[in-house]
Write an enzyme that holds these catalytic residues in place. Structure first.
Site, PDB file in Angstrom:
ATOM      1  N   SER A 179     -29.395   5.016  39.670  1.00  0.00           N
ATOM      2  CA  SER A 179     -29.514   6.317  40.401  1.00  0.00           C
ATOM      3  C   SER A 179     -29.372   7.004  39.151  1.00  0.00           C
ATOM      4  CB  SER A 179     -28.397   6.590  41.250  1.00  0.00           C
ATOM      5  OG  SER A 179     -28.162   7.974  41.776  1.00  0.00           O
ATOM      6  N   TYR A 227     -20.099   5.473  44.292  1.00  0.00           N
ATOM      7  CA  TYR A 227     -21.190   5.416  44.263  1.00  0.00           C
ATOM      8  C   TYR A 227     -21.753   5.402  42.625  1.00  0.00           C
ATOM      9  CZ  TYR A 227     -26.252   6.138  45.096  1.00  0.00           C
ATOM     10  OH  TYR A 227     -27.820   6.041  45.068  1.00  0.00           O
TER      11      TYR A 227
END
Length: 270
Positions: free
Chosen positions: A146, A159
């Site tokens: 990401s 995350y």
């Protein structure tokens, strides 16, 4: 352009929607066998039917797996081996935003649940499928990271950390197994139209008393000002890059990370 993957087998986790399903469509249309996986069999079966309609001649297996459970991952590997003689391509799209909020409010349980899905899920599928790739003597592994790995957002610390770990994992494996004909790479998307970001925008819309479309616009303005193309990306735009990295065309690409982020990451060298 031919990808050189006809007759090869791709295992795709997180395959019932979004980036995973979009990738499956490209690979299936290029003649690859597909083992499609996600956590819920009912939604996975629907995705498999959609995939069969898209690529009528493709051989497709839908096998649910919980990546937080290694026995479940091993069962997925057994199915791939039994049906197709093992995997040639492994694309790990499975993941979740996980616990989010002020760092001091997040518990050990919050962190562990996110790590177990987003980082250890990738670890488990690699551990289960690398022996099959080695046996078959040709392998492509693409792990979905990401933009958060390079440009972390303060409310998503678990995350962020997991996605940075995935990039490091991919680089580590690229050094360990390239002599076996296996290539490992990552992609780092940013703000893509997926069920995960839909849920984020629906929550924002509810809080703002507006529509999802308006929530997307306000989010871009306040939270993603560097996303130069000014919109969410599509799953297909990410899948195009994954398909390349999964193909014979990427024969000299190893240990790399491809940002598919519309310019969202501010740094030139992240």
């Amino acid at each position: 352009m031919k990808l050189g993957i006809e007759g090869k087998t791709a295992v795709i986790t997180g395959g019932d929607s979004g980036i995973g399903l979009a990738t499956a469509k490209i690979l299936a249309s290029e003649g690859a066998n597909i083992v499609l996986s996600d956590i819920k069999q009912d939604s996975l079966d629907k995705a498999a039917e959609e995939l069969r309609a898209y690529a009528a001649n493709a051989k497709i297996i839908a096998q649910a797996a919980d990546l937080s459970n290694y026995d479940s991952v091993l069962k997925l590997a057994e199915v791939a081996d039994k049906e197709f003689g093992g995997a040639n391509m492994l694309i790990n799209c499975a993941g979740a935003r996980g616990a989010a909020g002020d760092f001091l409010t997040l518990t050990d349980e919050d962190w562990q649940k996110t790590i177990d899905t987003d980082l250890m899920g990738a670890v488990r599928v690699c551990r289960a499928f690398i022996p099959q790739l080695q046996k078959n003597g040709w392998g492509r592994v693409v792990l979905v990271a990401s933009e958060n790995a390079f440009q972390p957002y303060e409310e998503e610390s678990p995350y962020n950390a997991c996605k940075a770990g995935i990039i490091n994992l991919s680089k580590c494996l690229s050094r360990a197994y390239s002599n076996d004909g296996l290539l490992f790479n990552c992609i780092s998307p940013a703000f893509i139209e997926t069920p995960m970001t839909d849920a984020m925008m629906d929550e924002r819309a509810k809080n703002e008393g507006t529509s999802r479309e308006e929530a997307v616009k306000s989010f871009l303005k306040s939270d993603r000002p560097n996303l130069e193309v000014g919109r969410r990306g599509t799953a297909e735009e990410v899948a195009n890059v994954i398909a390349f990295l999964s193909s014979e065309l990427a024969s000299f690409v190893n240990g790399s990370n491809y940002r598919v982020d519309g310019g969202s990451v501010e740094s030139a060298f992240g």
